[in-house]
Design an enzyme around this catalytic site. Structure first.
Site, PDB file in Angstrom:
ATOM      1  N   ASP A 120       0.850  -1.198   0.000  1.00  0.00           N
ATOM      2  CA  ASP A 120       0.000   0.000   0.000  1.00  0.00           C
ATOM      3  C   ASP A 120       0.880   1.241   0.000  1.00  0.00           C
ATOM      4  O   ASP A 120       2.008   1.207   0.527  1.00  0.00           O
ATOM      5  CB  ASP A 120      -0.910   0.015   1.235  1.00  0.00           C
ATOM      6  CG  ASP A 120      -1.988  -1.062   1.194  1.00  0.00           C
ATOM      7  OD1 ASP A 120      -2.441  -1.399   0.093  1.00  0.00           O
ATOM      8  OD2 ASP A 120      -2.368  -1.543   2.273  1.00  0.00           O
ATOM      9  N   ASP A 136      -6.935  -1.398  -4.628  1.00  0.00           N
ATOM     10  CA  ASP A 136      -7.999  -1.037  -3.684  1.00  0.00           C
ATOM     11  C   ASP A 136      -8.948  -0.007  -4.296  1.00  0.00           C
ATOM     12  O   ASP A 136     -10.155  -0.051  -4.061  1.00  0.00           O
ATOM     13  CB  ASP A 136      -7.409  -0.482  -2.393  1.00  0.00           C
ATOM     14  CG  ASP A 136      -6.568  -1.492  -1.637  1.00  0.00           C
ATOM     15  OD1 ASP A 136      -6.757  -2.706  -1.842  1.00  0.00           O
ATOM     16  OD2 ASP A 136      -5.712  -1.064  -0.838  1.00  0.00           O
TER      17      ASP A 136
END
Length: 178
Positions: A120, A136
């Site tokens: 991330d 995401d």
């Protein structure tokens, strides 16, 4: 198979390849360049590129269960692709929503196989939101738009009834009319 279906499936494949490639390129950049420095503020105290390794699901839910998430994500992706490729998604926009959800799942699944965690990097520090990635974004936007379409069409975006049952019931109607 109709030529229009073949072209549609080719467009799905091209979009998926491009989307997954973008996700993996951004994650490779984060892994190779951002990991050593940790965080780069783009707008100080608002938005940063921040390297994170997520071993769980959204918001690090159920951390450390990589095998579980590989199995779960694989099953969800297979169901979504089956819905998409079998023609059971009856709304054109919803088809792309399902495609985007699948792309995001595949992007994060690749990470789970490669690293045993998901990379991330997008960090909205202003609102202290969870750090997230391109995959995401695909899953979230696809899911929200699908839900909106689902609500506005009163649930008529997926047809789970077997085509054989449809054909059989149509034949019964024709036979009863004669």
């Amino acid at each position: 198979m109709k030529k229009t279906n073949i072209l549609k499936y080719i467009s799905f494949a091209v979009i998926a390849i491009i989307g997954i490639a973008i996700d993996q390129i951004v994650k490779a950049w984060a892994y190779n360049e951002l990991r050593p420095v940790g965080s780069i503020p783009l707008i100080k105290d608002v938005f940063h590129f921040t390297y994170r390794e997520n071993t769980g699901a959204a918001f690090s839910f159920l951390e450390g269960n990589n095998v579980f998430f590989i199995i779960l994500t694989s099953c969800v992706i297979l169901v979504l692709l089956w819905l998409l490729l079998s023609g059971r998604v009856t709304n054109k926009i919803a088809e792309y929503c399902v495609l985007f959800i699948s792309m995001g799942g595949i992007g994060n699944l690749i990470d789970r196989f490669n690293y045993e965690f998901v990379v991330d990097m997008f960090d909205f520090t202003l609102i202290n939101f969870a750090v997230f990635n391109v995959a995401d974004i695909f899953v979230t936007c696809g899911s929200i738009l699908f839900l909106i379409i689902f609500l506005f069409t009163k649930g008529e975006v997926i047809d789970l009834e077997s085509r054989k049952k449809k054909v059989s019931s149509e034949e019964n109607v024709i036979n009863n009319e004669n």
